[in-house]
Scaffold this motif. Structure first.
Motif, short mmCIF file in Angstrom:
data_model
loop_
_atom_site.label_atom_id
_atom_site.label_comp_id
_atom_site.label_asym_id
_atom_site.label_seq_id
_atom_site.Cartn_x
_atom_site.Cartn_y
_atom_site.Cartn_z
N PRO A 16 0.89 -1.10 -0.07
CA PRO A 16 -0.04 0.05 0.06
C PRO A 16 0.77 1.26 0.25
O PRO A 16 1.90 1.45 0.54
CB PRO A 16 -0.83 -0.15 1.25
CG PRO A 16 0.03 -1.05 2.24
CD PRO A 16 0.57 -2.01 1.28
N ILE A 17 0.33 2.46 -0.57
CA ILE A 17 1.24 3.67 -0.73
C ILE A 17 0.76 4.48 0.62
O ILE A 17 -0.56 4.80 0.52
CB ILE A 17 1.09 4.34 -2.04
CG1 ILE A 17 1.46 3.52 -3.36
CG2 ILE A 17 1.43 5.64 -2.01
CD1 ILE A 17 1.00 4.00 -4.31
N ILE A 22 2.74 9.82 -0.82
CA ILE A 22 1.97 10.84 -1.81
C ILE A 22 2.31 12.21 -1.67
O ILE A 22 2.52 12.94 -2.61
CB ILE A 22 0.47 10.37 -1.47
CG1 ILE A 22 0.17 9.15 -1.81
CG2 ILE A 22 -0.48 11.34 -2.47
CD1 ILE A 22 -1.32 8.64 -1.42
N LYS A 23 2.56 12.67 -0.57
CA LYS A 23 2.89 13.92 -0.01
C LYS A 23 4.25 14.22 -0.74
O LYS A 23 4.43 15.44 -1.37
CB LYS A 23 2.93 14.32 1.36
CG LYS A 23 1.44 14.43 1.96
CD LYS A 23 1.81 14.82 3.60
CE LYS A 23 0.34 14.73 4.13
NZ LYS A 23 0.43 15.21 5.56
N GLN A 24 5.22 13.35 -0.77
CA GLN A 24 6.54 13.44 -1.06
C GLN A 24 6.55 13.48 -2.60
O GLN A 24 7.21 14.52 -3.22
CB GLN A 24 7.65 12.33 -0.91
CG GLN A 24 7.85 12.20 0.73
CD GLN A 24 8.77 11.13 1.01
OE1 GLN A 24 8.83 10.42 0.21
NE2 GLN A 24 9.01 11.01 2.16
N VAL A 25 5.73 12.70 -3.50
CA VAL A 25 5.49 12.69 -4.95
C VAL A 25 4.87 14.31 -5.21
O VAL A 25 5.20 14.61 -6.18
CB VAL A 25 4.69 11.63 -5.30
CG1 VAL A 25 4.48 11.67 -6.71
CG2 VAL A 25 5.32 10.47 -5.06
N ILE A 31 8.12 21.16 -7.06
CA ILE A 31 9.23 21.76 -7.47
C ILE A 31 9.69 21.78 -8.94
O ILE A 31 10.18 22.62 -9.26
CB ILE A 31 10.42 20.80 -6.61
CG1 ILE A 31 9.95 21.11 -4.92
CG2 ILE A 31 11.77 21.29 -6.93
CD1 ILE A 31 10.87 20.34 -3.97
N ALA A 32 9.23 20.61 -9.46
CA ALA A 32 9.36 20.65 -10.96
C ALA A 32 8.75 21.51 -11.61
O ALA A 32 9.27 22.40 -12.86
CB ALA A 32 9.22 18.96 -11.38
N LYS A 33 7.72 22.04 -11.31
CA LYS A 33 6.82 22.93 -11.94
C LYS A 33 7.42 24.34 -11.70
O LYS A 33 7.40 25.29 -12.54
CB LYS A 33 5.32 22.97 -11.25
CG LYS A 33 4.51 21.78 -11.86
CD LYS A 33 3.14 21.90 -11.27
CE LYS A 33 2.18 20.83 -11.74
NZ LYS A 33 0.79 21.09 -11.05
N VAL A 34 7.93 24.52 -10.33
CA VAL A 34 8.67 25.73 -10.06
C VAL A 34 9.88 25.98 -11.02
O VAL A 34 10.12 27.23 -11.39
CB VAL A 34 9.01 25.80 -8.67
CG1 VAL A 34 9.90 27.32 -8.39
CG2 VAL A 34 7.56 25.89 -7.94
N ASN A 35 10.53 24.74 -11.22
CA ASN A 35 11.67 25.00 -11.83
C ASN A 35 11.31 25.36 -13.49
O ASN A 35 12.34 25.98 -14.22
CB ASN A 35 12.59 23.67 -11.89
CG ASN A 35 13.24 23.62 -10.61
OD1 ASN A 35 13.56 24.55 -9.65
ND2 ASN A 35 13.41 22.41 -10.12
#
Length: 275
Positions: A16-17, A22-25, A31-35
């Motif tokens: 189970p996840i 889920i929060k880390q993902v 962060i990827a969106k900000v970059n």
């Protein structure tokens, strides 16, 4: 084994996840969106032109149109056009330099005014000199100072070498003689030979400020007395001499001159580079 049992076994293999994963993902996605937004913004800024934070001159270009840049290397190098002189001083010269001290920078055929604007709080040792607890264990140590150039000129260039005179002492209305008239003995006493009615006479003197060519005399001589230049080991006290400017005397060329009242400036510290 029935189909239902196989499906049950497969279900046991799935982990189970957790909510934390889920929060880390989600954070990684944000962060990827900000970059991505930052990269898009930089691209837009480049399209409009790059504006530096200060005025200067581009001295190095490390990229070319259509080429691939090196992430670890700046695309261009912009140098501040406000030149300064960086001087490395030895320990004895460093003691004589103070903030706001006047300096003269020597170009090829012109001199420029300068002023000491910064004195480094720490000296630097040579690479071969080990240090213990921050104290240099031997070898050469130098102290860097900055000199602001007050007279601007297109003739002075970044990373050029230059000569500089630092005024570290001055005196007016003094008695002074040429440096070459002085003899220094092993006891660090200073002597001169004077011409006293055609006879050489040795006199001990006490000196003050000294430049490359002249020395201030504090004691031991009077104005109007004549000193012998470059007396060497041949001139002895009581020896008869003849005043001459260019003639051979006792197989040595000795010049007898009067010393006069005047002004003397002590200047030193040559051979530094412009930054």
């Amino acid at each position: 084994m029935s189909m239902i049992e196989e499906l049950k076994e497969q279900r046991k293999m799935f982990q189970p996840i957790s909510e934390e994963k889920i929060k880390q993902v989600d954070n990684a996605i944000n962060i990827a969106k900000v970059n991505l937004d930052s990269a898009k913004s930089k691209i837009n800024n480049v399209d409009k032109g790059i504006i530096a934070d200060f005025d200067g001159v581009i001295t190095t270009i490390n990229v070319s149109e259509g080429g691939v840049g090196n992430p670890g290397q700046p695309a261009i190098i912009l140098e501040n056009i406000n030149l300064k002189l960086v001087v490395s001083l030895g320990r004895y010269d460093a003691e004589k330099v103070k903030l706001n001290q006047e300096a003269t920078i020597k170009g090829i055929d012109k001199s420029y005014k300068g002023r000491v604007s910064f004195i480094s709080p720490a000296a630097k040792g040579s690479a071969s000199a080990p240090s213990i607890g921050g104290i240099n264990g031997g070898g050469d140590t130098t102290l860097n100072i900055d000199i602001d150039i007050l007279d601007k000129s297109q003739d002075l260039k970044i990373n050029f070498d230059a000569d500089v005179d630092l005024l570290i002492g001055s005196a007016n209305n003094i008695l002074k003689i040429p440096v070459e008239a002085i003899i220094n003995d092993k006891d660090d006493k200073n002597y001169v030979f004077i011409n006293e009615n055609g006879v050489a006479k040795q006199k001990e003197i006490r000196i003050g400020l000294q430049s490359d060519t002249e020395v201030q005399v504090l004691q031991g001589l009077k104005e109007g007395e004549k000193v012998i230049l470059n007396p060497g080991n041949i001139i002895k006290s009581g020896m008869k001499i003849k005043e001459s400017v260019e003639e051979e005397m006792l197989e040595v060329k000795n010049v007898v001159k009067s010393y006069i009242n005047g002004e003397i400036n002590f200047k030193a510290l040559e051979g530094v580079s412009l930054k």
